[in-house]
Motif scaffolding. Structure first.
Motif, short mmCIF file in Angstrom:
data_model
loop_
_atom_site.label_atom_id
_atom_site.label_comp_id
_atom_site.label_asym_id
_atom_site.label_seq_id
_atom_site.Cartn_x
_atom_site.Cartn_y
_atom_site.Cartn_z
N GLU A 1 0.83 -1.20 0.00
CA GLU A 1 0.00 0.00 0.00
C GLU A 1 0.87 1.26 0.00
OE1 GLU A 1 -3.24 2.65 0.17
OE2 GLU A 1 -3.07 0.56 -0.47
N LEU A 2 1.93 1.25 0.79
CA LEU A 2 2.81 2.42 0.83
C LEU A 2 3.47 2.66 -0.52
CD1 LEU A 2 4.49 2.01 4.34
CD2 LEU A 2 2.58 3.49 3.71
N GLU A 3 3.88 1.59 -1.18
CA GLU A 3 4.44 1.76 -2.53
C GLU A 3 3.40 2.38 -3.46
OE1 GLU A 3 6.63 -0.83 -6.04
OE2 GLU A 3 5.15 -1.81 -4.77
N SER A 4 2.17 1.92 -3.37
CA SER A 4 1.13 2.38 -4.30
C SER A 4 0.81 3.85 -4.13
CB SER A 4 -0.14 1.54 -4.14
OG SER A 4 -0.83 1.87 -2.95
N ILE A 5 0.99 4.39 -2.92
CA ILE A 5 0.65 5.80 -2.69
C ILE A 5 1.87 6.71 -2.87
CG2 ILE A 5 -1.32 5.26 -1.23
CD1 ILE A 5 0.36 5.92 1.21
N GLY A 6 3.06 6.14 -3.11
CA GLY A 6 4.19 6.97 -3.47
C GLY A 6 5.34 7.06 -2.49
N VAL A 7 5.32 6.27 -1.41
CA VAL A 7 6.46 6.26 -0.49
C VAL A 7 7.71 5.85 -1.26
CG1 VAL A 7 7.45 5.04 1.50
CG2 VAL A 7 5.09 5.87 1.59
N ASP A 8 8.86 6.46 -0.94
CA ASP A 8 10.07 6.27 -1.73
C ASP A 8 10.89 5.05 -1.33
OD1 ASP A 8 10.13 8.64 -3.55
OD2 ASP A 8 10.01 9.70 -1.64
N ALA A 9 10.81 4.62 -0.07
CA ALA A 9 11.60 3.48 0.39
C ALA A 9 11.02 2.95 1.70
CB ALA A 9 13.07 3.85 0.58
N ILE A 10 11.33 1.69 1.99
CA ILE A 10 10.86 1.04 3.21
C ILE A 10 12.08 0.58 4.01
CG2 ILE A 10 9.52 -0.85 4.20
CD1 ILE A 10 7.75 0.99 2.64
N ASP A 11 12.09 0.89 5.30
CA ASP A 11 13.15 0.51 6.22
C ASP A 11 12.57 -0.58 7.15
OD1 ASP A 11 15.35 0.44 7.89
OD2 ASP A 11 15.30 2.57 8.40
N SER B 1 11.55 -6.90 -0.31
CA SER B 1 12.27 -6.39 -1.48
C SER B 1 11.84 -7.09 -2.76
CB SER B 1 13.78 -6.55 -1.29
OG SER B 1 14.18 -7.90 -1.36
N ASP B 2 11.33 -8.31 -2.64
CA ASP B 2 10.81 -9.03 -3.81
C ASP B 2 9.41 -8.57 -4.19
OD1 ASP B 2 13.08 -10.58 -4.11
OD2 ASP B 2 12.31 -12.25 -2.92
N GLU B 3 8.70 -8.01 -3.24
CA GLU B 3 7.28 -7.71 -3.46
C GLU B 3 7.01 -6.25 -3.79
OE1 GLU B 3 5.34 -11.29 -0.74
OE2 GLU B 3 5.25 -9.23 -0.01
N VAL B 4 7.99 -5.37 -3.54
CA VAL B 4 7.83 -3.96 -3.91
C VAL B 4 9.00 -3.56 -4.78
CG1 VAL B 4 6.52 -3.40 -1.82
CG2 VAL B 4 9.01 -3.08 -1.85
N SER B 5 8.78 -2.57 -5.62
CA SER B 5 9.84 -2.11 -6.52
C SER B 5 10.63 -0.94 -5.95
CB SER B 5 9.24 -1.72 -7.88
OG SER B 5 8.30 -0.68 -7.71
N ILE B 6 10.14 -0.34 -4.87
CA ILE B 6 10.89 0.73 -4.23
C ILE B 6 11.99 0.13 -3.36
CG2 ILE B 6 9.02 2.43 -4.28
CD1 ILE B 6 8.32 1.67 -1.42
N PRO B 7 13.07 0.89 -3.07
CA PRO B 7 14.19 0.33 -2.31
C PRO B 7 13.80 -0.13 -0.91
CG PRO B 7 14.84 2.37 -3.39
CD PRO B 7 13.36 2.25 -3.56
N THR B 8 14.44 -1.22 -0.50
CA THR B 8 14.30 -1.74 0.86
C THR B 8 15.61 -1.57 1.60
OG1 THR B 8 12.69 -3.40 0.12
CG2 THR B 8 13.77 -3.79 2.24
N ILE B 9 15.51 -1.04 2.82
CA ILE B 9 16.66 -0.93 3.71
C ILE B 9 16.52 -2.03 4.76
CG2 ILE B 9 17.92 0.55 5.33
CD1 ILE B 9 16.45 2.95 4.01
N SER B 10 17.61 -2.75 5.03
CA SER B 10 17.60 -3.75 6.09
C SER B 10 18.51 -3.26 7.21
CB SER B 10 18.08 -5.10 5.56
OG SER B 10 17.96 -6.11 6.55
#
Length: 365
Positions: free
Chosen positions: A240-250, A286-295
């Motif tokens: 959902e966050l990817e769909s609304i425009g968030v740039d990356a997920i930590d 990281s496999d399920e969203v196209s925006i960058p993932t931080i671990s």
């Protein structure tokens, strides 16, 4: 082959490498959250040490809402000029810096009983046993607007972006959690409703700062207890966050300082790892969203980090305690010395005088 020391894009920011200083509560500000010389020196040294991205310690968006002593503030315009000097200093060394913002809520033992603490529902936080005031719609709007106003100040201060802290049982995380959120209005019940608070914070922040300002969201992979927020829910939130425009997920986790004792245990079908506690969860995201993932969490071996980079879609790796023990760690790795970080993960670095390594890097060194 992907490289750790190559340019990589995080939202609208181009970083010189894939290393991130994870948000760290330094406990070194003035009483009201303003910068000290000591804290400025920490950020200058991080920038000098080849850090690609620095995420600040969490900053409170409301003056009265301070979950810990010595945390940074961004609750009014008095911070803008000093943060402009900080961001200019960091940029001088070709590092980027974003500010993390949070509403701590009941994840606190600081000044409890002396201030009003908001919560989605009157449920005690598990690690502190603190109960907050169940928020009205007016309270929700007040906090959302505080986040939005803080974001504008962050942008005006020259930061490269903002990280919204929606993990670690802070207020936004509690809205997401069916354990802490027992509301029966549009902010409770279904996951869609429980996400509404975070989504509204993001949407209104985006309206305020525009599309060219990077917004990262920090999420828990799992709450790691029965009845808490699950990894399957986190996966849906990320989409959902990817769909609304968030740039990356930590991606992090709610383990309240118990990571070392939980390594190898399985939660929601995935095990906590010695090298990157939550990396198995971050790999899935990281496999399920196209925006960058931080671990983030437990990274100390650069060879293993390189393997994760090339065996997954995780793009960035965040460290904190190893940098307290060894401030020049990233610079050392870049020079070709690939010995593991000297940090022993003792977690004794949280002291009343500030966060610093009591084993290898004494406070006044």
């Amino acid at each position: 082959m992907k490289l750790l020391f190559e340019e990589a894009k995080l939202g609208k920011i181009v970083l010189k490498n894939r290393f991130v200083r994870s948000a760290t509560w330094e406990n070194m500000t003035t009483e009201d959250g303003h910068l000290t010389k000591e804290l400025i020196n920490i950020y200058e040294n991080l920038a000098k040490s080849e850090m690609g991205l620095i995420i600040t310690g969490y900053a409170n968006v409301m003056k009265e809402e301070q979950p810990n002593h010595g945390m940074m503030g961004i609750y009014d315009d008095s911070f803008i000029n000093e943060y402009k000097k900080l961001t200019e200093l960091v940029h001088k060394f070709d590092s980027k810096i974003i500010m993390q913002v949070a509403y701590g809520g009941t994840k606190t033992t600081y000044n409890v009983g002396k201030r009003l603490i908001y919560a989605p529902s009157e449920i005690a936080e598990q690690s502190t046993n603190v109960v907050g005031k169940a928020m009205t719609k007016e309270d929700i709007d007040l906090v959302i607007n505080a986040f939005v106003d803080a974001a504008k100040r962050i942008q005006e201060s020259g930061f490269d972006g903002i990280e919204i802290h929606a993990a670690h049982t802070y207020l936004i995380n509690q809205f997401l959690s069916s354990y802490y959120n027992k509301r029966t209005d549009e902010y409770g019940g279904s996951l869609e409703n429980r996400m509404r608070f975070l989504v509204e914070i993001y949407n209104k922040t985006r309206e305020k700062v525009g599309n060219d300002f990077t917004i990262v969201v920090k999420l828990t992979s799992s709450e790691f207890f029965e009845g808490g927020m699950t990894f399957d829910e986190t996966r849906l939130i990320c989409r959902e966050l990817e769909s609304i425009g968030v740039d990356a997920i930590d991606i992090t986790g709610n383990i309240h300082g118990k990571a070392k004792s939980m390594i190898g245990e399985a939660f929601d079908g995935y095990e906590l790892q010695k090298e990157g506690y939550f990396v198995e969860y971050a790999k899935v995201i990281s496999d399920e969203v196209s925006i960058p993932t931080i671990s983030v969490g437990g990274f100390k071996d650069i060879s293993k980090i390189e393997n994760i980079l090339n065996e997954s879609n995780i793009e960035f790796f965040a460290l904190s305690r190893p940098l307290l023990a060894e401030p020049n760690l990233i610079k050392r790795w870049k020079s070709g010395d690939k010995k593991s970080a000297i940090c022993i993960s003792c977690s004794k670095c949280r002291t009343d005088q500030g966060n610093y390594c009591v084993v290898f890097n004494k406070k006044n060194n």
